[in-house]
Design an enzyme around this catalytic site. Structure first.
Site, mmCIF file in Angstrom:
data_model
loop_
_atom_site.group_PDB
_atom_site.id
_atom_site.type_symbol
_atom_site.label_atom_id
_atom_site.label_comp_id
_atom_site.label_asym_id
_atom_site.label_seq_id
_atom_site.Cartn_x
_atom_site.Cartn_y
_atom_site.Cartn_z
ATOM 1 N N ALA A 141 8.146 8.248 28.788
ATOM 2 C CA ALA A 141 8.133 7.781 30.202
ATOM 3 C C ALA A 141 9.367 8.288 30.724
ATOM 4 O O ALA A 141 10.407 8.046 30.060
ATOM 5 C CB ALA A 141 7.572 6.391 30.277
ATOM 6 N N TYR A 199 9.577 4.069 40.610
ATOM 7 C CA TYR A 199 9.139 3.844 39.002
ATOM 8 C C TYR A 199 7.809 3.068 39.030
ATOM 9 O O TYR A 199 6.880 3.760 38.428
ATOM 10 C CB TYR A 199 9.997 3.115 38.198
ATOM 11 C CG TYR A 199 9.655 2.534 36.816
ATOM 12 C CD1 TYR A 199 9.710 3.574 36.178
ATOM 13 C CD2 TYR A 199 9.364 1.536 36.673
ATOM 14 C CE1 TYR A 199 9.257 3.139 34.763
ATOM 15 C CE2 TYR A 199 8.833 1.098 35.417
ATOM 16 C CZ TYR A 199 8.811 1.941 34.156
ATOM 17 O OH TYR A 199 8.466 1.484 33.173
ATOM 18 N N LYS A 209 4.081 4.690 37.546
ATOM 19 C CA LYS A 209 3.366 4.356 36.600
ATOM 20 C C LYS A 209 1.920 4.154 36.950
ATOM 21 O O LYS A 209 1.040 4.284 36.175
ATOM 22 C CB LYS A 209 4.171 3.151 36.018
ATOM 23 C CG LYS A 209 5.547 3.389 35.381
ATOM 24 C CD LYS A 209 5.470 4.137 34.189
ATOM 25 C CE LYS A 209 4.909 3.572 33.069
ATOM 26 N NZ LYS A 209 4.718 4.596 31.912
HETATM 27 P P1 NDP Z 1 12.500 4.404 26.363
HETATM 28 O O1 NDP Z 1 13.051 4.617 27.510
HETATM 29 O O2 NDP Z 1 12.886 3.375 25.301
HETATM 30 O O3 NDP Z 1 11.687 5.566 25.857
HETATM 31 C C1 NDP Z 1 11.050 6.325 26.595
HETATM 32 C C2 NDP Z 1 11.124 7.644 26.014
HETATM 33 O O4 NDP Z 1 10.359 8.659 26.596
HETATM 34 C C3 NDP Z 1 12.329 8.129 25.183
HETATM 35 O O5 NDP Z 1 12.282 8.439 23.829
HETATM 36 C C4 NDP Z 1 12.537 9.530 26.059
HETATM 37 O O6 NDP Z 1 13.080 10.606 25.359
HETATM 38 C C5 NDP Z 1 11.095 9.808 26.400
HETATM 39 N N1 NDP Z 1 11.118 11.014 27.628
HETATM 40 C C6 NDP Z 1 11.573 10.749 28.541
HETATM 41 N N2 NDP Z 1 11.434 11.992 29.427
HETATM 42 C C7 NDP Z 1 10.537 12.702 28.595
HETATM 43 C C8 NDP Z 1 10.108 13.963 28.685
HETATM 44 N N3 NDP Z 1 10.284 14.766 29.941
HETATM 45 N N4 NDP Z 1 9.378 14.437 27.756
HETATM 46 C C9 NDP Z 1 9.100 13.702 26.564
HETATM 47 N N5 NDP Z 1 9.661 12.476 26.429
HETATM 48 C C10 NDP Z 1 10.528 12.101 27.372
HETATM 49 O O7 NDP Z 1 10.944 3.429 26.817
HETATM 50 P P2 NDP Z 1 10.248 2.119 26.051
HETATM 51 O O8 NDP Z 1 9.921 2.567 24.795
HETATM 52 O O9 NDP Z 1 10.835 1.049 26.532
HETATM 53 O O10 NDP Z 1 9.026 2.344 27.124
HETATM 54 C C11 NDP Z 1 7.522 2.729 26.624
HETATM 55 C C12 NDP Z 1 6.501 2.483 27.515
HETATM 56 O O11 NDP Z 1 6.510 1.159 27.970
HETATM 57 C C13 NDP Z 1 6.609 3.397 28.881
HETATM 58 O O12 NDP Z 1 5.378 3.641 29.432
HETATM 59 C C14 NDP Z 1 7.469 2.440 29.842
HETATM 60 O O13 NDP Z 1 7.141 2.567 31.281
HETATM 61 C C15 NDP Z 1 6.853 0.979 29.629
HETATM 62 N N6 NDP Z 1 7.412 0.039 29.861
HETATM 63 C C16 NDP Z 1 8.808 -0.260 29.558
HETATM 64 C C17 NDP Z 1 9.575 -1.292 29.962
HETATM 65 C C18 NDP Z 1 10.661 -1.495 29.680
HETATM 66 O O14 NDP Z 1 11.506 -2.712 29.740
HETATM 67 N N7 NDP Z 1 11.519 -0.586 28.888
HETATM 68 C C19 NDP Z 1 8.970 -2.638 30.727
HETATM 69 C C20 NDP Z 1 7.353 -1.973 31.011
HETATM 70 C C21 NDP Z 1 6.760 -1.226 30.604
HETATM 71 P P3 NDP Z 1 14.665 10.639 24.791
HETATM 72 O O15 NDP Z 1 14.967 9.610 23.825
HETATM 73 O O16 NDP Z 1 14.807 11.994 24.768
HETATM 74 O O17 NDP Z 1 15.357 10.564 26.376
#
Ligand code: NDP
Length: 293
Positions: free
Chosen positions: A59, A124, A128
């Site tokens: 994401a 954001y 979502k």
């Molecule tokens: P992270 O930010 O830790 O990880 C997001 C991942 O998405 C990263 O590995 C990143 O890759 C990857 N990414 C970003 N852009 C792209 C792209 N264009 N193509 C492929 N991959 C991409 O997020 P979380 O694990 O924390 O979040 C997981 C889910 O939970 C998401 O849907 C988020 O919206 C949701 N969420 C998260 C919260 C939070 O506090 N973090 C709260 C509520 C919901 P790279 O490492 O290469 O940048």
């Protein structure tokens, strides 16, 4: 998708026993890509792999930056999930996707139910919510988990930043009027594995769920637990719990507005899948021990 994010990393562990797992990130391997900004590449990768289950942990998660990079955030959080949903539908695959408490406007002080009206305060959250709606409108088999305040033992997050700042600074001010539940990527991944297993056998379990750890706290309460844990382990910190002051959100302006009430009711998840969400402190202490113990 998103194998190296906080949740993606833990999914690699939790989903491994369910069957053959092919993990993708934004970089291409063997002609396959998990780059959510490459719509055509994404579509052809799914067509080539023909998975039974697609788990999308990728994401655009930079909440403040999303206010400026609006199109990119929309592409990754809404348009790419729509393509995954179309492809999942064509394959009759189960699509697992994650969303956020930021779909709500943060009003009131009761936990949000899945049926409550959403009204995001920032871009954001809007992207979502649009992603969720794309999945729902597509008619694909899906599990959407809205979660909150995600942390993990690895990666950058509030837990890691606070633990460091407590050592570097002699006092801190932390927001105390945003309330939610810090939720570990481990818990999210483990619940996801249970849910996939059950939803594959019983399609009536597919749908939208709130997935957060038990209990609630503010960012200030969360920071205090991190400080107390470090003190208890004999780790020298300057910003001890009594030197961590509470401040209101209004004193910490950010480009993206955040909801005050991020409480997510998890009764539907617990009832349908026969699970019990552990208190948020359990996972936080575990992540601290893994990181610094
Ligand atoms: P992270 O930010 O830790 O990880 C997001 C991942 O998405 C990263 O590995 C990143 O890759 C990857 N990414 C970003 N852009 C792209 C792209 N264009 N193509 C492929 N991959 C991409 O997020 P979380 O694990 O924390 O979040 C997981 C889910 O939970 C998401 O849907 C988020 O919206 C949701 N969420 C998260 C919260 C939070 O506090 N973090 C709260 C509520 C919901 P790279 O490492 O290469 O940048």
């Amino acid at each position: 998708m998103g194998k190296n994010g906080q949740v993606g990393w833990e999914l690699q562990r939790a989903l491994a026993p369910l069957g053959e797992l092919i993990t993708l990130d934004r970089y291409g391997h063997n002609g396959l890509t998990g780059d959510l900004s490459d719509i055509n590449g994404l579509r052809s990768s799914v067509r080539e792999l023909r998975p039974d289950v697609i788990a999308n942990a990728a994401a655009y998660t930079a909440v403040d930056r999303a206010e400026e990079e609006r199109d990119l955030a929309t592409l990754i959080n809404a348009e790419a999930p729509a393509v995954l949903a179309e492809e999942a539908r064509a394959l009759d695959a189960l699509l697992v996707h994650y969303s956020t408490d930021y779909v709500f406007d943060g009003s009131g002080d009761t936990p949000w139910q899945e049926t409550d009206s959403s009204r995001p305060l920032n871009h954001y959250g809007a992207t979502k919510l649009a992603g969720e709606r794309q999945l729902q409108a597509s008619g694909c088999r899906h599990l959407i988990f809205r979660t909150s305040w995600v942390y993990a033992a690895r990666g950058s997050n509030f837990l890691a930043t606070m633990a460091r700042l407590m050592r570097e600074r002699d006092a801190l001010q932390v927001i105390d009027d945003q309330v939610g539940a810090p939720t570990g990527a481990e818990l999210i991944a483990d619940v996801t594995a249970h849910a996939i297993d059950q939803a594959k056998a019983d399609a009536s379990k597919e749908g939208l769920y709130h997935l957060a750890a038990g209990g609630e706290t503010s960012w200030h309460g969360y920071a205090t637990v991190i400080a107390e844990w470090q003190q208890g382990r004999g780790i020298a910190i300057q910003a001890t719990p009594e030197r961590i002051g509470p401040i209101p959100t209004t004193k910490w302006p950010t480009p993206a507005q955040r909801p005050l009430n991020s409480r997510l009711a998890t009764n539907k998840l617990e009832r349908v899948f026969g699970l019990a969400m552990p208190p948020w402190q359990n996972g936080v202490e575990r992540a601290l021990a893994e990181r610094f113990g």
